[in-house]
Write a protein that holds these residues in place. Structure first.
Motif, mmCIF file in Angstrom:
data_model
loop_
_atom_site.group_PDB
_atom_site.id
_atom_site.type_symbol
_atom_site.label_atom_id
_atom_site.label_comp_id
_atom_site.label_asym_id
_atom_site.label_seq_id
_atom_site.Cartn_x
_atom_site.Cartn_y
_atom_site.Cartn_z
ATOM 1 N N ASP A 102 0.831 -1.207 0.000
ATOM 2 C CA ASP A 102 0.000 0.000 0.000
ATOM 3 C C ASP A 102 0.864 1.254 0.000
ATOM 4 O O ASP A 102 0.546 2.237 -0.680
ATOM 5 C CB ASP A 102 -0.952 0.000 1.197
ATOM 6 N N GLN A 103 1.949 1.227 0.753
ATOM 7 C CA GLN A 103 2.884 2.355 0.754
ATOM 8 C C GLN A 103 3.544 2.484 -0.623
ATOM 9 O O GLN A 103 3.751 3.586 -1.114
ATOM 10 C CB GLN A 103 3.951 2.171 1.834
ATOM 11 N N ALA A 104 3.844 1.347 -1.249
ATOM 12 C CA ALA A 104 4.425 1.363 -2.593
ATOM 13 C C ALA A 104 3.462 2.025 -3.579
ATOM 14 O O ALA A 104 3.878 2.839 -4.418
ATOM 15 C CB ALA A 104 4.757 -0.060 -3.043
ATOM 16 N N GLN A 105 2.188 1.681 -3.467
ATOM 17 C CA GLN A 105 1.191 2.269 -4.373
ATOM 18 C C GLN A 105 1.059 3.772 -4.120
ATOM 19 O O GLN A 105 0.903 4.549 -5.064
ATOM 20 C CB GLN A 105 -0.160 1.564 -4.199
ATOM 21 N N THR A 106 1.144 4.185 -2.864
ATOM 22 C CA THR A 106 1.098 5.615 -2.544
ATOM 23 C C THR A 106 2.272 6.349 -3.201
ATOM 24 O O THR A 106 2.105 7.438 -3.758
ATOM 25 C CB THR A 106 1.133 5.830 -1.011
ATOM 26 N N VAL A 107 3.449 5.744 -3.144
ATOM 27 C CA VAL A 107 4.635 6.340 -3.775
ATOM 28 C C VAL A 107 4.410 6.494 -5.274
ATOM 29 O O VAL A 107 4.685 7.551 -5.858
ATOM 30 C CB VAL A 107 5.901 5.486 -3.497
ATOM 31 N N LEU A 108 3.884 5.451 -5.910
ATOM 32 C CA LEU A 108 3.680 5.504 -7.364
ATOM 33 C C LEU A 108 2.579 6.489 -7.753
ATOM 34 O O LEU A 108 2.672 7.161 -8.783
ATOM 35 C CB LEU A 108 3.384 4.101 -7.899
ATOM 36 N N ARG A 109 1.555 6.607 -6.937
ATOM 37 C CA ARG A 109 0.506 7.599 -7.219
ATOM 38 C C ARG A 109 1.058 9.021 -7.078
ATOM 39 O O ARG A 109 0.699 9.907 -7.851
ATOM 40 C CB ARG A 109 -0.700 7.381 -6.313
ATOM 41 N N THR A 110 1.911 9.215 -6.100
ATOM 42 C CA THR A 110 2.560 10.519 -5.943
ATOM 43 C C THR A 110 3.456 10.794 -7.152
ATOM 44 O O THR A 110 3.463 11.903 -7.688
ATOM 45 C CB THR A 110 3.393 10.564 -4.643
ATOM 46 N N ALA A 111 4.180 9.784 -7.569
ATOM 47 C CA ALA A 111 5.069 9.937 -8.730
ATOM 48 C C ALA A 111 4.279 10.272 -9.992
ATOM 49 O O ALA A 111 4.747 11.040 -10.835
ATOM 50 C CB ALA A 111 5.880 8.660 -8.935
ATOM 51 N N ALA A 112 3.090 9.711 -10.112
ATOM 52 C CA ALA A 112 2.267 9.953 -11.308
ATOM 53 C C ALA A 112 1.848 11.414 -11.421
ATOM 54 O O ALA A 112 1.457 11.860 -12.503
ATOM 55 C CB ALA A 112 1.043 9.046 -11.287
ATOM 56 N N ASN A 113 1.950 12.146 -10.343
ATOM 57 C CA ASN A 113 1.584 13.567 -10.365
ATOM 58 C C ASN A 113 2.783 14.498 -10.485
ATOM 59 O O ASN A 113 2.636 15.707 -10.361
ATOM 60 C CB ASN A 113 0.783 13.915 -9.098
ATOM 61 N N GLN A 114 3.963 13.927 -10.706
ATOM 62 C CA GLN A 114 5.169 14.736 -10.843
ATOM 63 C C GLN A 114 5.286 15.279 -12.267
ATOM 64 O O GLN A 114 4.877 14.622 -13.216
ATOM 65 C CB GLN A 114 6.415 13.904 -10.501
ATOM 66 N N PRO A 115 5.861 16.459 -12.416
ATOM 67 C CA PRO A 115 6.022 17.041 -13.758
ATOM 68 C C PRO A 115 7.274 16.506 -14.460
ATOM 69 O O PRO A 115 8.289 17.191 -14.569
ATOM 70 C CB PRO A 115 6.154 18.536 -13.460
ATOM 71 N N PHE A 116 7.213 15.255 -14.912
ATOM 72 C CA PHE A 116 8.367 14.672 -15.591
ATOM 73 C C PHE A 116 8.643 15.396 -16.901
ATOM 74 O O PHE A 116 7.735 15.927 -17.543
ATOM 75 C CB PHE A 116 8.137 13.183 -15.860
ATOM 76 N N LYS A 117 9.881 15.383 -17.281
ATOM 77 C CA LYS A 117 10.306 16.071 -18.502
ATOM 78 C C LYS A 117 9.844 15.323 -19.755
ATOM 79 O O LYS A 117 9.531 15.932 -20.759
ATOM 80 C CB LYS A 117 11.828 16.204 -18.490
ATOM 81 N N HIS A 118 9.807 13.996 -19.656
ATOM 82 C CA HIS A 118 9.452 13.191 -20.813
ATOM 83 C C HIS A 118 8.239 12.315 -20.507
ATOM 84 O O HIS A 118 8.086 11.827 -19.388
ATOM 85 C CB HIS A 118 10.624 12.285 -21.220
ATOM 86 N N VAL A 119 7.427 12.116 -21.503
ATOM 87 C CA VAL A 119 6.240 11.284 -21.355
ATOM 88 C C VAL A 119 6.633 9.858 -20.986
ATOM 89 O O VAL A 119 5.942 9.201 -20.201
ATOM 90 C CB VAL A 119 5.399 11.308 -22.654
ATOM 91 N N ASP A 120 7.756 9.387 -21.503
ATOM 92 C CA ASP A 120 8.219 8.028 -21.198
ATOM 93 C C ASP A 120 8.367 7.805 -19.693
ATOM 94 O O ASP A 120 8.104 6.720 -19.188
ATOM 95 C CB ASP A 120 9.555 7.739 -21.876
ATOM 96 N N SER A 121 8.804 8.823 -18.984
ATOM 97 C CA SER A 121 8.960 8.698 -17.534
ATOM 98 C C SER A 121 7.617 8.468 -16.857
ATOM 99 O O SER A 121 7.496 7.635 -15.958
ATOM 100 C CB SER A 121 9.616 9.955 -16.961
ATOM 101 N N LEU A 122 6.628 9.196 -17.296
ATOM 102 C CA LEU A 122 5.292 9.043 -16.735
ATOM 103 C C LEU A 122 4.719 7.665 -17.067
ATOM 104 O O LEU A 122 4.116 7.011 -16.215
ATOM 105 C CB LEU A 122 4.377 10.146 -17.265
ATOM 106 N N VAL A 123 4.955 7.208 -18.271
ATOM 107 C CA VAL A 123 4.481 5.872 -18.678
ATOM 108 C C VAL A 123 5.143 4.801 -17.819
ATOM 109 O O VAL A 123 4.487 3.840 -17.395
ATOM 110 C CB VAL A 123 4.752 5.638 -20.181
ATOM 111 N N THR A 124 6.417 4.963 -17.531
ATOM 112 C CA THR A 124 7.130 4.005 -16.675
ATOM 113 C C THR A 124 6.476 3.923 -15.297
ATOM 114 O O THR A 124 6.277 2.834 -14.753
ATOM 115 C CB THR A 124 8.611 4.398 -16.542
ATOM 116 N N VAL A 125 6.131 5.071 -14.749
ATOM 117 C CA VAL A 125 5.479 5.103 -13.433
ATOM 118 C C VAL A 125 4.101 4.452 -13.517
ATOM 119 O O VAL A 125 3.720 3.663 -12.640
ATOM 120 C CB VAL A 125 5.378 6.547 -12.909
ATOM 121 N N TYR A 126 3.339 4.764 -14.561
ATOM 122 C CA TYR A 126 2.013 4.157 -14.728
ATOM 123 C C TYR A 126 2.116 2.638 -14.809
ATOM 124 O O TYR A 126 1.363 1.915 -14.166
ATOM 125 C CB TYR A 126 1.329 4.680 -15.991
#
Length: 173
Positions: A102-126
């Protein structure tokens, strides 16, 4: 043959102390060098991974987690050297491997809201978030995440460089 007096005993103790200090510095050398590298460029993702690996080699889980938490706080995606998404994914993996999905999922949900420079980074998090749900056999949640990511959220989210949107479904017509 050898007579010990107060002065020679002080010298022996001084030498022992200095040898202990030297041994400590030699043991801490990799971490000290890593600290210098991170002071020179706190946005170097590879150095943050190296720092966490040093703590992991020592078996210090708490310091490993702290290293990744510091990394995700300090690394600016616009200035990052390496892949900032990998820091988030690795932090989530550590939580999952140590019984806190559950903590891992919280980390990834937080990461999904970060302003990554590249779309690939966001896809990796998703992908990491969906894979986590699948490994936990929470199939409805995994499907819900995929639907959420594909549908996107209201309002365009632009990459930190202002060039390309880091938004799920960004290329849809």
């Amino acid at each position: 043959f050898y007579q010990v007096n107060a002065e020679s005993e002080d010298r022996i103790n001084d030498v022992d102390l200095r040898l202990a200090q030297l041994e400590h510095l030699i043991e801490e050398r990799p971490l000290l060098l890593n600290s210098v590298m991170l002071r020179q460029n706190p946005h170097n993702c590879n150095e943050w991974h190296a720092r966490a690996a040093l703590f992991k080699e020592r078996g210090d889980l708490a310091e490993t987690v702290i290293a990744y938490q510091d990394a995700v706080k300090r690394v600016d995606p616009a200035l990052a050297v390496g892949k900032p998404d990998s820091l988030w994914v690795e932090l989530a993996r550590i939580y999952e491997e140590n019984g806190s999905p559950d903590q891992a999922q919280t980390v990834l949900r937080t990461a999904a809201n970060q302003p990554f420079k590249h779309v690939d980074s966001l896809v990796t998090v998703y992908c990491a978030a969906v894979e986590l749900e699948l490994r936990q056999e929470r199939f409805p949640e995994a499907l819900s995440l995929v639907q959420q990511f594909v549908a996107g959220s209201p309002g365009p989210r632009v990459g930190v460089d202002g060039a390309a949107p880091s938004e799920p479904g960004a290329g849809k017509h």
